[in-house]
Design a protein around this motif. Structure first.
Motif, PDB file in Angstrom:
ATOM      1  N   MET A 214       0.837  -1.198   0.000  1.00  0.00           N
ATOM      2  CA  MET A 214       0.000   0.000   0.000  1.00  0.00           C
ATOM      3  C   MET A 214       0.877   1.255   0.000  1.00  0.00           C
ATOM      4  SD  MET A 214      -3.150   0.772  -0.133  1.00  0.00           S
ATOM      5  CE  MET A 214      -3.853   2.407  -0.332  1.00  0.00           C
ATOM      6  N   THR A 215       0.770   2.086  -1.046  1.00  0.00           N
ATOM      7  CA  THR A 215       1.568   3.310  -1.157  1.00  0.00           C
ATOM      8  C   THR A 215       0.669   4.514  -1.380  1.00  0.00           C
ATOM      9  OG1 THR A 215       1.825   3.246  -3.567  1.00  0.00           O
ATOM     10  CG2 THR A 215       3.375   1.930  -2.256  1.00  0.00           C
ATOM     11  N   PHE A 216       1.257   5.699  -1.290  1.00  0.00           N
ATOM     12  CA  PHE A 216       0.494   6.921  -1.531  1.00  0.00           C
ATOM     13  C   PHE A 216      -0.068   6.949  -2.953  1.00  0.00           C
ATOM     14  CE2 PHE A 216       2.954   8.462   2.163  1.00  0.00           C
ATOM     15  CZ  PHE A 216       1.925   9.038   2.890  1.00  0.00           C
ATOM     16  N   ASN A 217       0.627   6.328  -3.893  1.00  0.00           N
ATOM     17  CA  ASN A 217       0.133   6.279  -5.269  1.00  0.00           C
ATOM     18  C   ASN A 217      -1.141   5.457  -5.383  1.00  0.00           C
ATOM     19  OD1 ASN A 217       2.244   7.846  -6.294  1.00  0.00           O
ATOM     20  ND2 ASN A 217       3.546   6.062  -6.635  1.00  0.00           N
ATOM     21  N   ASP A 218      -1.313   4.504  -4.473  1.00  0.00           N
ATOM     22  CA  ASP A 218      -2.489   3.632  -4.511  1.00  0.00           C
ATOM     23  C   ASP A 218      -3.659   4.166  -3.689  1.00  0.00           C
ATOM     24  OD1 ASP A 218      -0.960   1.690  -5.948  1.00  0.00           O
ATOM     25  OD2 ASP A 218      -0.052   1.076  -4.047  1.00  0.00           O
ATOM     26  N   PHE A 219      -3.415   5.163  -2.876  1.00  0.00           N
ATOM     27  CA  PHE A 219      -4.441   5.618  -1.936  1.00  0.00           C
ATOM     28  C   PHE A 219      -5.639   6.216  -2.678  1.00  0.00           C
ATOM     29  CE2 PHE A 219      -6.348   8.788   0.930  1.00  0.00           C
ATOM     30  CZ  PHE A 219      -6.654   7.964   2.003  1.00  0.00           C
ATOM     31  N   PRO A 220      -6.868   5.806  -2.322  1.00  0.00           N
ATOM     32  CA  PRO A 220      -8.078   6.321  -2.979  1.00  0.00           C
ATOM     33  C   PRO A 220      -8.406   7.744  -2.500  1.00  0.00           C
ATOM     34  CG  PRO A 220      -8.676   4.745  -1.279  1.00  0.00           C
ATOM     35  CD  PRO A 220      -7.174   4.731  -1.356  1.00  0.00           C
TER      36      PRO A 220
ATOM     37  N   ASN B 241      -9.823  11.462  -2.219  1.00  0.00           N
ATOM     38  CA  ASN B 241     -11.059  12.155  -2.572  1.00  0.00           C
ATOM     39  C   ASN B 241     -11.146  13.466  -1.805  1.00  0.00           C
ATOM     40  OD1 ASN B 241     -12.109  11.555   0.084  1.00  0.00           O
ATOM     41  ND2 ASN B 241     -12.668   9.510  -0.663  1.00  0.00           N
ATOM     42  N   SER B 242     -12.228  14.203  -2.008  1.00  0.00           N
ATOM     43  CA  SER B 242     -12.373  15.519  -1.388  1.00  0.00           C
ATOM     44  C   SER B 242     -12.450  15.433   0.129  1.00  0.00           C
ATOM     45  CB  SER B 242     -13.621  16.226  -1.929  1.00  0.00           C
ATOM     46  OG  SER B 242     -14.791  15.447  -1.665  1.00  0.00           O
ATOM     47  N   GLU B 243     -12.842  14.284   0.646  1.00  0.00           N
ATOM     48  CA  GLU B 243     -13.013  14.132   2.091  1.00  0.00           C
ATOM     49  C   GLU B 243     -11.700  13.847   2.817  1.00  0.00           C
ATOM     50  OE1 GLU B 243     -15.682  10.941   1.912  1.00  0.00           O
ATOM     51  OE2 GLU B 243     -17.439  12.140   1.387  1.00  0.00           O
ATOM     52  N   ASN B 244     -10.707  13.347   2.090  1.00  0.00           N
ATOM     53  CA  ASN B 244      -9.449  13.003   2.751  1.00  0.00           C
ATOM     54  C   ASN B 244      -8.239  13.703   2.146  1.00  0.00           C
ATOM     55  OD1 ASN B 244      -8.619  11.516   0.404  1.00  0.00           O
ATOM     56  ND2 ASN B 244      -9.803   9.742   1.118  1.00  0.00           N
ATOM     57  N   SER B 245      -8.470  14.643   1.228  1.00  0.00           N
ATOM     58  CA  SER B 245      -7.372  15.270   0.495  1.00  0.00           C
ATOM     59  C   SER B 245      -6.396  16.002   1.415  1.00  0.00           C
ATOM     60  CB  SER B 245      -7.922  16.229  -0.562  1.00  0.00           C
ATOM     61  OG  SER B 245      -6.877  16.792  -1.308  1.00  0.00           O
TER      62      SER B 245
ATOM     63  N   ALA C  35      -5.816  15.501   4.623  1.00  0.00           N
ATOM     64  CA  ALA C  35      -5.073  14.530   5.429  1.00  0.00           C
ATOM     65  C   ALA C  35      -4.014  13.834   4.580  1.00  0.00           C
ATOM     66  CB  ALA C  35      -6.033  13.510   6.028  1.00  0.00           C
ATOM     67  N   PHE C  36      -4.341  13.506   3.342  1.00  0.00           N
ATOM     68  CA  PHE C  36      -3.399  12.866   2.431  1.00  0.00           C
ATOM     69  C   PHE C  36      -2.172  13.755   2.225  1.00  0.00           C
ATOM     70  CE2 PHE C  36      -1.614  12.510  -1.801  1.00  0.00           C
ATOM     71  CZ  PHE C  36      -1.420  11.152  -1.962  1.00  0.00           C
ATOM     72  N   THR C  37      -2.395  15.032   1.930  1.00  0.00           N
ATOM     73  CA  THR C  37      -1.287  15.962   1.687  1.00  0.00           C
ATOM     74  C   THR C  37      -0.429  16.121   2.935  1.00  0.00           C
ATOM     75  OG1 THR C  37      -2.591  17.160   0.040  1.00  0.00           O
ATOM     76  CG2 THR C  37      -0.692  18.302   0.986  1.00  0.00           C
ATOM     77  N   SER C  38      -1.084  16.235   4.080  1.00  0.00           N
ATOM     78  CA  SER C  38      -0.348  16.400   5.334  1.00  0.00           C
ATOM     79  C   SER C  38       0.464  15.145   5.656  1.00  0.00           C
ATOM     80  CB  SER C  38      -1.317  16.704   6.474  1.00  0.00           C
ATOM     81  OG  SER C  38      -0.622  16.899   7.682  1.00  0.00           O
ATOM     82  N   ALA C  39      -0.128  13.975   5.431  1.00  0.00           N
ATOM     83  CA  ALA C  39       0.574  12.723   5.710  1.00  0.00           C
ATOM     84  C   ALA C  39       1.789  12.567   4.806  1.00  0.00           C
ATOM     85  CB  ALA C  39      -0.370  11.544   5.525  1.00  0.00           C
ATOM     86  N   LEU C  40       1.647  12.928   3.544  1.00  0.00           N
ATOM     87  CA  LEU C  40       2.762  12.837   2.606  1.00  0.00           C
ATOM     88  C   LEU C  40       3.886  13.789   3.003  1.00  0.00           C
ATOM     89  CD1 LEU C  40       3.899  11.578   0.051  1.00  0.00           C
ATOM     90  CD2 LEU C  40       2.667  13.290  -1.291  1.00  0.00           C
ATOM     91  N   ASN C  41       3.531  15.007   3.389  1.00  0.00           N
ATOM     92  CA  ASN C  41       4.537  15.975   3.842  1.00  0.00           C
ATOM     93  C   ASN C  41       5.204  15.505   5.137  1.00  0.00           C
ATOM     94  OD1 ASN C  41       4.137  17.749   1.707  1.00  0.00           O
ATOM     95  ND2 ASN C  41       2.554  18.909   2.784  1.00  0.00           N
ATOM     96  N   PHE C  42       4.412  14.910   6.010  1.00  0.00           N
ATOM     97  CA  PHE C  42       4.930  14.340   7.255  1.00  0.00           C
ATOM     98  C   PHE C  42       6.030  13.322   6.948  1.00  0.00           C
ATOM     99  CE2 PHE C  42       4.679  10.768  10.270  1.00  0.00           C
ATOM    100  CZ  PHE C  42       4.895  11.400  11.481  1.00  0.00           C
ATOM    101  N   CYS C  43       5.763  12.454   5.965  1.00  0.00           N
ATOM    102  CA  CYS C  43       6.724  11.417   5.595  1.00  0.00           C
ATOM    103  C   CYS C  43       7.963  11.999   4.920  1.00  0.00           C
ATOM    104  CB  CYS C  43       6.058  10.402   4.675  1.00  0.00           C
ATOM    105  SG  CYS C  43       4.819   9.372   5.484  1.00  0.00           S
TER     106      CYS C  43
ATOM    107  N   LEU D  69      -4.519   4.993   4.842  1.00  0.00           N
ATOM    108  CA  LEU D  69      -3.579   6.114   4.883  1.00  0.00           C
ATOM    109  C   LEU D  69      -2.449   5.819   5.866  1.00  0.00           C
ATOM    110  CD1 LEU D  69      -2.863   8.895   3.837  1.00  0.00           C
ATOM    111  CD2 LEU D  69      -4.222   9.899   5.678  1.00  0.00           C
ATOM    112  N   ALA D  70      -2.781   5.203   6.984  1.00  0.00           N
ATOM    113  CA  ALA D  70      -1.744   4.838   7.961  1.00  0.00           C
ATOM    114  C   ALA D  70      -0.759   3.849   7.358  1.00  0.00           C
ATOM    115  CB  ALA D  70      -2.399   4.242   9.209  1.00  0.00           C
ATOM    116  N   LEU D  71      -1.236   2.937   6.525  1.00  0.00           N
ATOM    117  CA  LEU D  71      -0.352   1.979   5.857  1.00  0.00           C
ATOM    118  C   LEU D  71       0.543   2.672   4.835  1.00  0.00           C
ATOM    119  CD1 LEU D  71      -2.823  -0.999   5.316  1.00  0.00           C
ATOM    120  CD2 LEU D  71      -0.783  -1.007   6.774  1.00  0.00           C
TER     121      LEU D  71
END
Length: 282
Positions: free
Chosen positions: A94-100, A102-106, A108-116, A142-144
């Motif tokens: 499971m990678t960021f490229n595979d993460f589904p 959407n507008s509801e998690n965008s 959090a996705f950006t913040s998690a990627l920057n965190f990493c 997202l945690a994965l």
């Protein structure tokens, strides 16, 4: 303890010509100076050593060999970290490229990627994340993504379902179970980044099978041990409801709140698909 002098005395003394002759062939050629060099990187494969009564030529690794060795060591380190990460099977891929996304998690996705991407900066500051929302809204996915990104970056990650460490079986008379749980808690505390998944999935009231008090103590011990370290939490409950609904002690929730420098709510309906019933012929 063997000294350098004693070690060197065990080496055969080769002249430049003898060492070059031993090394040449394949990807190794002899340059105009009579030194063996690598065809690929141009790096020298031998060096002149003088000292400890020696005057000789010795073999060395060229640039590409050193790079290959370093990459091998990195790969072995990543593989070893993965063995102890708690991530198995399909979760490894499971990678960021595979993460589904959407507008509801965008956000959090950006913040998690920057965190990493900035993990070497955020770890010394103990920055962490708290991701909560309804079941099936991609919190664990997202945690994965976070876990796999960090593992590839040579970060020691421990990914664990909260109930597996907090509500695990153990009693005064079960020495082996208690030892296993103590080791698991130690792994959670010592990891560079801990991902505690589905916190609040079990009720922390002490009346529940007599395990609530033990779970409270285990959670408090992990949180205390990780104070100042980067931790990622996922839960179906907000921090407020973690205390009010799941009955986690208020002071523990306050610590979690302090450790969670990024808090995100995942909204929307569950994306999980119900199992499909099929008829089987016998």
């Amino acid at each position: 303890m063997t000294s350098i002098g004693n070690l060197m005395r065990g080496f055969t003394q080769y002249t430049r010509e003898e060492m070059a002759e031993r090394l040449k062939g394949g990807d190794v050629v002899i340059n105009a100076d009579g030194v063996a060099v690598c065809k690929k990187c141009g790096g020298e494969k031998m060096f002149h050593f003088v000292g400890y009564g020696k005057d000789c030529w010795l073999p060395i690794a060229c640039k590409c060999e050193r790079a290959d060795l370093e990459q091998k060591q990195i790969s072995e380190e990543v593989e070893e970290n993965r063995k102890h990460s708690g991530i198995y099977g399909w979760r490894n891929s499971m990678t960021f490229n595979d993460f589904p996304r959407n507008s509801e998690n965008s956000r959090a996705f950006t913040s998690a990627l920057n965190f990493c991407k900035n993990i070497r900066k955020v770890m010394p500051c103990g920055q962490g994340m708290y991701i909560y929302g309804e079941t099936g809204t991609y919190k664990t996915l997202l945690a994965l993504c976070i876990a796999n990104f960090l593992l590839d970056a040579r970060v020691k990650v421990k990914f664990i379902e909260a109930c597996d460490v907090l509500f695990s079986v153990g009693s005064l008379y079960n020495t082996a179970a208690n030892a296993d749980n103590a080791n698991l808690i130690a792994e959670c505390i010592s990891a560079d980044v801990l991902i505690l998944d589905n916190l609040g999935g079990d009720d922390f009231r002490s009346a529940k099978s007599g395990t609530g008090n033990a779970a409270q103590r285990r959670l408090a011990k992990i949180i205390e041990g990780r104070y100042g370290k980067s931790t990622v939490f996922t839960s179906n409950y907000s921090l407020e409801n973690l205390a009010e609904v799941c009955h986690v002690k208020v002071n523990t929730v306050d610590r979690i709140r302090e450790m969670s420098t990024r808090v995100f709510q995942f909204c929307g309906n569950s994306h999980r698909q119900p199992a499909t019933l099929t008829e089987t012929a016998f």
